[in-house]
Design a protein around this motif. Structure first.
Motif, PDB file in Angstrom:
ATOM      1  N   ARG A  87       0.811  -1.217   0.000  1.00 50.42           N
ATOM      2  CA  ARG A  87       0.000   0.000   0.000  1.00 50.42           C
ATOM      3  C   ARG A  87       0.852   1.278   0.000  1.00 50.42           C
ATOM      4  O   ARG A  87       0.602   2.207  -0.763  1.00 50.42           O
ATOM      5  N   ALA A  88       1.894   1.295   0.839  1.00 49.80           N
ATOM      6  CA  ALA A  88       2.704   2.508   0.966  1.00 49.80           C
ATOM      7  C   ALA A  88       3.395   2.865  -0.343  1.00 49.80           C
ATOM      8  O   ALA A  88       3.722   4.029  -0.609  1.00 49.80           O
ATOM      9  N   GLU A  91       1.482   5.352  -2.749  1.00 51.60           N
ATOM     10  CA  GLU A  91       1.621   6.744  -2.323  1.00 51.60           C
ATOM     11  C   GLU A  91       3.015   7.274  -2.709  1.00 51.60           C
ATOM     12  O   GLU A  91       3.160   8.381  -3.238  1.00 51.60           O
ATOM     13  N   SER A  94       3.232   7.871  -6.400  1.00 46.25           N
ATOM     14  CA  SER A  94       2.504   9.074  -6.783  1.00 46.25           C
ATOM     15  C   SER A  94       3.394  10.306  -6.559  1.00 46.25           C
ATOM     16  O   SER A  94       3.383  11.245  -7.359  1.00 46.25           O
ATOM     17  N   THR A 163      -4.981  -3.111   7.308  1.00 45.23           N
ATOM     18  CA  THR A 163      -5.300  -1.694   7.118  1.00 45.23           C
ATOM     19  C   THR A 163      -6.767  -1.500   7.433  1.00 45.23           C
ATOM     20  O   THR A 163      -7.506  -2.467   7.579  1.00 45.23           O
ATOM     21  N   ALA A 167      -8.575   4.362   6.230  1.00 48.92           N
ATOM     22  CA  ALA A 167      -7.217   4.756   5.830  1.00 48.92           C
ATOM     23  C   ALA A 167      -7.058   4.630   4.317  1.00 48.92           C
ATOM     24  O   ALA A 167      -6.438   5.480   3.658  1.00 48.92           O
ATOM     25  N   ILE A 168      -7.643   3.596   3.752  1.00 47.38           N
ATOM     26  CA  ILE A 168      -7.515   3.389   2.306  1.00 47.38           C
ATOM     27  C   ILE A 168      -8.299   4.447   1.539  1.00 47.38           C
ATOM     28  O   ILE A 168      -7.827   4.974   0.530  1.00 47.38           O
ATOM     29  N   ASP A 171      -6.240   7.497   1.517  1.00 47.98           N
ATOM     30  CA  ASP A 171      -5.153   7.314   0.537  1.00 47.98           C
ATOM     31  C   ASP A 171      -5.645   7.599  -0.878  1.00 47.98           C
ATOM     32  O   ASP A 171      -4.995   8.281  -1.662  1.00 47.98           O
ATOM     33  N   ALA A 174      -6.351  11.223  -1.534  1.00 45.00           N
ATOM     34  CA  ALA A 174      -5.110  12.004  -1.645  1.00 45.00           C
ATOM     35  C   ALA A 174      -4.432  11.730  -2.982  1.00 45.00           C
ATOM     36  O   ALA A 174      -3.927  12.641  -3.654  1.00 45.00           O
ATOM     37  N   ARG A 175      -4.421  10.462  -3.399  1.00 44.67           N
ATOM     38  CA  ARG A 175      -3.773  10.108  -4.669  1.00 44.67           C
ATOM     39  C   ARG A 175      -4.532  10.674  -5.855  1.00 44.67           C
ATOM     40  O   ARG A 175      -3.946  11.153  -6.817  1.00 44.67           O
TER      41      ARG A 175
END
Ligand code: DC
Length: 220
Positions: A87-88, A91, A94, A163, A167-168, A171, A174-175
């Motif tokens: 997952r990290a 980000e 991106s 997770t 939180a996803i 994410d 934001a992405r």
């Protein structure tokens, strides 16, 4: 399996697939590649691999010069590192993807892949707009952020990554914002792309619609 060369479209078939994070474009791209017998490139992996190179070297992700050098020196072996799917890394990818020199270095890689004699399926954010603007088949895959978050949550749980849905979703929002607002090759549908919203579709229904669209565009 159908041939990648059927229909009125002459020459090797190139299918460009774009869309936001977790829209299902990767799954669709893989299935279309199998269906038409074409090689497939998940271009997000290239950006993820650049980010991973910086992380492994302990370099700041906002160091544009280092990111550009990593992109220029990227090797194909890096693309099979299982950490790229974490997952990290989405980000981190991106963040490095907004550096124009990174995009320029990866552009030639992607074009070389797309220009192979067999044709190709590529998925990413700027395939229809920048990498393969002449592709006869362009799809822009989208879905509501909540639905994309739900799917990505299930996928990560399946891989044993702990997770939360919240939180996803954060994410993903934001992405979406970063990928759509950057100056260099932002995420957007090409003018001649067909938009496919998969919010209400399961994977099989989305695939059936994508094939129908591809057949129509190929014959146009
Ligand atoms: O598709 P993905 O989630 O693996 O992509 C990770 C990041 O890489 C994405 O948030 C933005 C960047 N990317 C890009 O800028 N252009 C592409 N063609 C593919 C990915």
């Amino acid at each position: 399996m159908n041939s990648g060369r059927t229909g009125r479209h002459a020459g090797p078939l190139v299918i460009a697939i774009d869309g936001p994070a977790a829209s299902g474009k990767g799954t669709l791209a893989r299935r279309l590649a199998l269906h038409y017998g074409l090689p497939h490139l998940d271009t997000g992996l290239l950006y993820r691999a650049v980010a991973l190179t910086l992380i492994d070297a302990g370099t700041d992700l906002d160091d544009g010069g280092a990111a550009a050098r990593a992109a220029g020196a990227l090797s194909a072996e890096r693309l099979s590192d299982p950490r790229l799917r974490e997952r990290a890394m989405g980000e981190a990818a991106s963040r490095v993807s907004s550096v124009p020199e990174v995009r320029a270095a990866l552009l030639s890689w992607q074009r070389k892949f797309a220009e192979g004699a067999q044709g190709a399926v590529l998925d990413g954010r700027d395939i229809g707009t920048v990498v393969c603007p002449g592709a006869p088949v362009k799809l822009f895959i989208t879905a509501a952020p909540e639905e994309r978050a739900r799917r990505r949550h299930l996928e990560l749980l399946g891989r044993g990554e702990e997770t939360t849905l919240a939180a996803i979703l954060a994410d993903i929002r934001a992405r979406d914002a970063r990928d759509s607002s950057r100056a260099a090759a932002p995420l957007k549908a090409a003018e001649d792309a067909v938009v496919l919203d998969t919010t209400e579709l399961d994977a099989d229904a989305a695939f059936a619609q994508a094939v129908a669209i591809a057949e129509r565009l190929k014959a146009a």
